[in-house]
Scaffold this motif. Structure first.
Motif, PDB file in Angstrom:
ATOM      1  N   UNK A  45      62.981  64.379 -11.780  1.00  0.00           N
ATOM      2  CA  UNK A  45      62.676  63.181 -10.992  1.00  0.00           C
ATOM      3  C   UNK A  45      62.511  61.983 -11.920  1.00  0.00           C
ATOM      4  N   UNK A  46      61.741  62.137 -12.975  1.00  0.00           N
ATOM      5  CA  UNK A  46      61.419  61.032 -13.883  1.00  0.00           C
ATOM      6  C   UNK A  46      62.670  60.466 -14.539  1.00  0.00           C
ATOM      7  N   UNK A  47      63.571  61.345 -14.988  1.00  0.00           N
ATOM      8  CA  UNK A  47      64.767  60.893 -15.695  1.00  0.00           C
ATOM      9  C   UNK A  47      65.759  60.172 -14.790  1.00  0.00           C
ATOM     10  N   UNK A  48      65.665  60.352 -13.499  1.00  0.00           N
ATOM     11  CA  UNK A  48      66.628  59.742 -12.588  1.00  0.00           C
ATOM     12  C   UNK A  48      66.078  58.484 -11.916  1.00  0.00           C
ATOM     13  N   UNK A  49      64.902  58.044 -12.319  1.00  0.00           N
ATOM     14  CA  UNK A  49      64.273  56.877 -11.716  1.00  0.00           C
ATOM     15  C   UNK A  49      64.432  55.655 -12.615  1.00  0.00           C
ATOM     16  N   UNK A  50      64.316  54.473 -12.015  1.00  0.00           N
ATOM     17  CA  UNK A  50      64.306  53.230 -12.773  1.00  0.00           C
ATOM     18  C   UNK A  50      62.960  53.044 -13.450  1.00  0.00           C
ATOM     19  N   UNK A  51      62.867  52.054 -14.290  1.00  0.00           N
ATOM     20  CA  UNK A  51      61.645  51.824 -15.072  1.00  0.00           C
ATOM     21  C   UNK A  51      60.409  51.651 -14.194  1.00  0.00           C
ATOM     22  N   UNK A  52      60.508  50.853 -13.142  1.00  0.00           N
ATOM     23  CA  UNK A  52      59.356  50.615 -12.267  1.00  0.00           C
ATOM     24  C   UNK A  52      58.924  51.903 -11.574  1.00  0.00           C
ATOM     25  N   UNK A  53      59.877  52.678 -11.106  1.00  0.00           N
ATOM     26  CA  UNK A  53      59.558  53.946 -10.449  1.00  0.00           C
ATOM     27  C   UNK A  53      58.988  54.955 -11.434  1.00  0.00           C
ATOM     28  N   UNK A  54      59.464  54.899 -12.674  1.00  0.00           N
ATOM     29  CA  UNK A  54      58.919  55.792 -13.697  1.00  0.00           C
ATOM     30  C   UNK A  54      57.449  55.498 -13.958  1.00  0.00           C
ATOM     31  N   UNK A  55      57.119  54.229 -14.007  1.00  0.00           N
ATOM     32  CA  UNK A  55      55.727  53.831 -14.236  1.00  0.00           C
ATOM     33  C   UNK A  55      54.842  54.355 -13.105  1.00  0.00           C
ATOM     34  N   UNK A  56      55.308  54.216 -11.874  1.00  0.00           N
ATOM     35  CA  UNK A  56      54.536  54.698 -10.723  1.00  0.00           C
ATOM     36  C   UNK A  56      54.395  56.217 -10.757  1.00  0.00           C
ATOM     37  N   UNK A  57      55.468  56.924 -11.105  1.00  0.00           N
ATOM     38  CA  UNK A  57      55.415  58.382 -11.188  1.00  0.00           C
ATOM     39  C   UNK A  57      54.465  58.816 -12.299  1.00  0.00           C
ATOM     40  N   UNK A  58      54.554  58.153 -13.436  1.00  0.00           N
ATOM     41  CA  UNK A  58      53.668  58.483 -14.553  1.00  0.00           C
ATOM     42  C   UNK A  58      52.201  58.269 -14.167  1.00  0.00           C
ATOM     43  N   UNK A  59      51.910  57.190 -13.449  1.00  0.00           N
ATOM     44  CA  UNK A  59      50.536  56.930 -13.004  1.00  0.00           C
ATOM     45  C   UNK A  59      50.063  58.020 -12.043  1.00  0.00           C
ATOM     46  N   UNK A  60      50.942  58.451 -11.154  1.00  0.00           N
ATOM     47  CA  UNK A  60      50.583  59.512 -10.196  1.00  0.00           C
ATOM     48  C   UNK A  60      50.312  60.826 -10.927  1.00  0.00           C
ATOM     49  N   UNK A  61      51.150  61.152 -11.907  1.00  0.00           N
ATOM     50  CA  UNK A  61      50.941  62.366 -12.696  1.00  0.00           C
ATOM     51  C   UNK A  61      49.626  62.273 -13.462  1.00  0.00           C
ATOM     52  N   UNK A  62      49.338  61.108 -14.043  1.00  0.00           N
ATOM     53  CA  UNK A  62      48.092  60.928 -14.794  1.00  0.00           C
ATOM     54  C   UNK A  62      46.880  61.113 -13.887  1.00  0.00           C
ATOM     55  N   UNK A  63      46.942  60.584 -12.670  1.00  0.00           N
ATOM     56  CA  UNK A  63      45.828  60.740 -11.733  1.00  0.00           C
ATOM     57  C   UNK A  63      45.571  62.215 -11.419  1.00  0.00           C
ATOM     58  N   UNK A  64      46.639  62.993 -11.221  1.00  0.00           N
ATOM     59  CA  UNK A  64      46.473  64.425 -10.949  1.00  0.00           C
ATOM     60  C   UNK A  64      45.948  65.131 -12.195  1.00  0.00           C
TER      61      UNK A  64
END
Length: 135
Positions: A45-64
């Motif tokens: 998922x992360x590798x196929x997303x744009x920079x903004x979406x990657x940041x949001x995904x990374x934040x969600x992973x960090x929260x978990x």
């Protein structure tokens, strides 16, 4: 939605094991199969997303990773993945394949390079010249 539900336990285990590093961590042969599968899903998922979406995904992973028991954080991570799957049919196919192989019990193992080895399960493996093992 079904893919996200199937992937849920793998994602939780991967994030618990690796934290936000799950997005960039290289495959670790000693990692538990469940955490490794979750890592592969999140990285796909992360590798196929744009920079903004990657940041949001990374934040969600960090929260978990910060609070694995926080159901709201887990739901946010699932929402990120659902959004990615809605927007990318190739990603949806890739994740379906990853989950299909995992549930079939079939393992694909690749070894490349001189004297490389491949194993699904391994205790100790030693390669190279002039090796001395001590008990």
């Amino acid at each position: 939605m079904q893919l996200v539900e199937q992937a849920g336990p793998y994602l939780s285990t991967a994030v618990s094991a690796y934290g936000v590093g799950v997005l960039t961590r290289a495959e670790d042969a000693a990692a538990a199969a469940t955490a490794n599968l979750g890592r592969r899903i999140l990285q796909a998922v992360w590798h196929r997303r744009g920079e903004q979406s990657r940041v949001a995904l990374e934040a969600a992973v960090q929260d978990v990773a910060d609070d694995p028991e926080d159901r709201d954080a887990a739901a946010t991570l699932r929402q990120q993945i659902k959004r990615a799957l809605r927007e990318d049919t190739e990603l949806r196919d890739e994740l379906a394949e990853i989950l299909s192989v995992a549930s079939s019990g079939v393992a694909n193992v690749t070894a490349y390079g001189e004297r490389s080895i491949a194993a699904q399960t391994i205790g100790t493996a030693v390669t190279g010249d002039n090796i001395t093992l001590k008990p």
